[in-house]
Design a protein around this motif. Structure first.
Motif, short mmCIF file in Angstrom:
data_model
loop_
_atom_site.label_atom_id
_atom_site.label_comp_id
_atom_site.label_asym_id
_atom_site.label_seq_id
_atom_site.Cartn_x
_atom_site.Cartn_y
_atom_site.Cartn_z
N THR A 1 0.86 -1.19 0.00
CA THR A 1 0.00 0.00 0.00
C THR A 1 0.89 1.24 0.00
OG1 THR A 1 -0.21 0.12 2.42
CG2 THR A 1 -1.86 -1.20 1.22
N GLY A 2 0.35 2.31 -0.55
CA GLY A 2 1.12 3.54 -0.63
C GLY A 2 2.35 3.40 -1.49
N SER A 3 2.22 2.64 -2.57
CA SER A 3 3.40 2.32 -3.38
C SER A 3 3.62 3.24 -4.57
CB SER A 3 3.34 0.86 -3.85
OG SER A 3 2.15 0.60 -4.52
N THR A 4 2.84 4.28 -4.69
CA THR A 4 3.04 5.18 -5.83
C THR A 4 3.98 6.34 -5.51
OG1 THR A 4 1.02 6.42 -5.26
CG2 THR A 4 0.81 4.61 -6.85
N ASP A 5 4.53 6.36 -4.29
CA ASP A 5 5.42 7.45 -3.90
C ASP A 5 6.34 6.99 -2.77
OD1 ASP A 5 6.39 10.08 -4.07
OD2 ASP A 5 4.99 10.83 -2.57
N GLY A 6 7.46 7.65 -2.62
CA GLY A 6 8.35 7.46 -1.48
C GLY A 6 8.87 6.06 -1.29
N VAL A 7 8.89 5.63 -0.02
CA VAL A 7 9.43 4.33 0.35
C VAL A 7 8.65 3.21 -0.32
CG1 VAL A 7 9.76 2.74 2.29
CG2 VAL A 7 10.36 5.13 2.55
N GLY A 8 7.33 3.33 -0.39
CA GLY A 8 6.51 2.29 -1.01
C GLY A 8 6.87 2.08 -2.47
N SER B 1 2.04 -2.86 4.64
CA SER B 1 1.12 -1.76 4.94
C SER B 1 1.94 -0.48 5.08
CB SER B 1 0.35 -2.06 6.23
OG SER B 1 -0.58 -1.05 6.50
N ASN B 2 2.14 0.19 3.97
CA ASN B 2 3.02 1.35 3.91
C ASN B 2 2.26 2.67 3.77
OD1 ASN B 2 5.72 2.69 3.28
ND2 ASN B 2 4.53 3.12 1.44
N ALA B 3 1.01 2.62 3.37
CA ALA B 3 0.25 3.86 3.14
C ALA B 3 0.18 4.68 4.42
CB ALA B 3 -1.16 3.54 2.65
N GLY B 4 0.36 5.96 4.27
CA GLY B 4 0.28 6.83 5.44
C GLY B 4 0.44 8.28 5.05
N ILE B 5 0.08 9.13 5.98
CA ILE B 5 0.29 10.56 5.78
C ILE B 5 1.12 11.07 6.94
CG2 ILE B 5 -1.72 10.98 4.34
CD1 ILE B 5 -3.22 11.96 6.77
N GLY B 6 2.00 11.99 6.64
CA GLY B 6 2.89 12.54 7.65
C GLY B 6 2.25 13.67 8.43
N SER B 7 2.96 14.13 9.41
CA SER B 7 2.42 15.15 10.30
C SER B 7 2.45 16.55 9.70
CB SER B 7 3.16 15.13 11.63
OG SER B 7 4.53 15.42 11.43
N ARG B 8 3.20 16.75 8.67
CA ARG B 8 3.32 18.10 8.11
C ARG B 8 2.76 18.21 6.70
NH1 ARG B 8 6.62 20.90 11.60
NH2 ARG B 8 8.06 19.60 12.77
N THR B 9 2.12 17.17 6.22
CA THR B 9 1.70 17.18 4.82
C THR B 9 0.46 18.01 4.54
OG1 THR B 9 0.46 15.14 5.15
CG2 THR B 9 2.70 14.92 4.29
N GLN B 10 -0.38 18.25 5.54
CA GLN B 10 -1.62 18.96 5.24
C GLN B 10 -1.92 20.05 6.26
OE1 GLN B 10 -4.56 15.91 4.63
NE2 GLN B 10 -3.48 15.12 2.88
N GLY B 11 -0.91 20.72 6.75
CA GLY B 11 -1.11 21.82 7.67
C GLY B 11 -1.28 21.37 9.10
N SER B 12 -1.45 22.35 9.97
CA SER B 12 -1.51 22.04 11.40
C SER B 12 -2.93 21.84 11.92
CB SER B 12 -0.83 23.17 12.18
OG SER B 12 -1.50 24.39 11.92
N GLU B 13 -3.94 22.21 11.14
CA GLU B 13 -5.30 22.05 11.65
C GLU B 13 -5.69 20.58 11.73
OE1 GLU B 13 -6.56 22.38 7.19
OE2 GLU B 13 -5.27 23.66 8.36
N ARG B 14 -6.59 20.30 12.66
CA ARG B 14 -7.08 18.93 12.84
C ARG B 14 -8.06 18.61 11.73
NH1 ARG B 14 -10.79 15.44 15.13
NH2 ARG B 14 -9.90 13.90 16.54
N GLY C 1 -2.44 2.95 -4.53
CA GLY C 1 -2.30 4.38 -4.34
C GLY C 1 -3.60 5.08 -4.67
N ARG C 2 -3.60 6.38 -4.49
CA ARG C 2 -4.78 7.17 -4.84
C ARG C 2 -4.67 7.73 -6.25
NH1 ARG C 2 -4.78 11.68 -0.70
NH2 ARG C 2 -2.58 11.26 -0.88
N ASP C 3 -3.45 7.92 -6.73
CA ASP C 3 -3.20 8.63 -7.98
C ASP C 3 -2.87 7.65 -9.11
OD1 ASP C 3 -1.85 10.09 -10.09
OD2 ASP C 3 -1.60 11.74 -8.66
N GLU C 4 -3.77 7.54 -10.07
CA GLU C 4 -3.59 6.60 -11.18
C GLU C 4 -2.41 6.98 -12.07
OE1 GLU C 4 -6.16 4.35 -14.66
OE2 GLU C 4 -7.11 5.91 -13.46
N ALA C 5 -2.17 8.27 -12.24
CA ALA C 5 -1.04 8.71 -13.08
C ALA C 5 0.29 8.26 -12.47
CB ALA C 5 -1.07 10.22 -13.25
N ARG C 6 0.43 8.40 -11.17
CA ARG C 6 1.66 7.94 -10.50
C ARG C 6 1.81 6.42 -10.63
NH1 ARG C 6 2.10 11.03 -4.70
NH2 ARG C 6 2.45 13.12 -5.53
N ALA C 7 0.70 5.71 -10.53
CA ALA C 7 0.74 4.25 -10.66
C ALA C 7 1.18 3.85 -12.06
CB ALA C 7 -0.63 3.66 -10.34
#
Length: 136
Positions: free
Chosen positions: A11-18, A89-102, A36-42
């Motif tokens: 999972t999460g194999s269209t970018d980064g470590v995956g 199971s590699n898919a994930g989002i980091g702590s700084r990827t989408q701003g500081s709001e919850r 992944g979510r992005d078909e173009a990256r796949a």
């Protein structure tokens, strides 16, 4: 590492470590199921894997920010494969990827918790029949 004949879902194999892991597993002979979510990256990743003379990866598009997305991914993999030798199971989002709001998921969970933990756990649970079938 010999992976000939092994089926692997990353999972999460269209970018980064995956992306790196999926390419390395394909070069070792694995039948790679990329997610992944992005078909173009796949498509780009699939082209790179093919270009290196390895088998055709199979792409599964799913948004793991919802439990329904994890269920749909599991259903698709279960319908198309008789066994799964490795699940990464590699898919994930980091702590700084989408701003500081919850942010919350469609299910009402904190977004990072939903993607990084809940969906991966649910997906592993739903894929257990295939993983058991692939056990040595």
């Amino acid at each position: 590492m010999k992976m000939d004949g092994k089926t692997v879902l990353v999972t999460g194999s269209t970018d980064g470590v995956g992306r790196y892991v999926a390419a390395k597993l394909a070069s070792a002979g694995a039948k790679v199921l990329i997610h992944g979510r992005d078909e173009a990256r796949a498509k780009t990743l699939a082209g790179e894997i093919r270009g290196q003379g390895h088998g055709e990866p199979i792409f599964y598009q799913a948004d793991l920010s919802s439990l329904a997305g994890a269920r749909r991914l599991a259903e698709a993999v279960l319908a198309e494969h008789k066994r799964l030798d490795v699940f990464i199971s590699n898919a994930g989002i980091g702590s700084r990827t989408q701003g500081s709001e919850r942010r919350t998921s469609a299910d009402g969970h904190e977004m990072r918790f939903a993607v990084n933990y809940l969906s991966g756990f649910l997906l592993a649970h739903l894929l257990l029949p295939l993983l058991r079938a692939g056990a040595p």
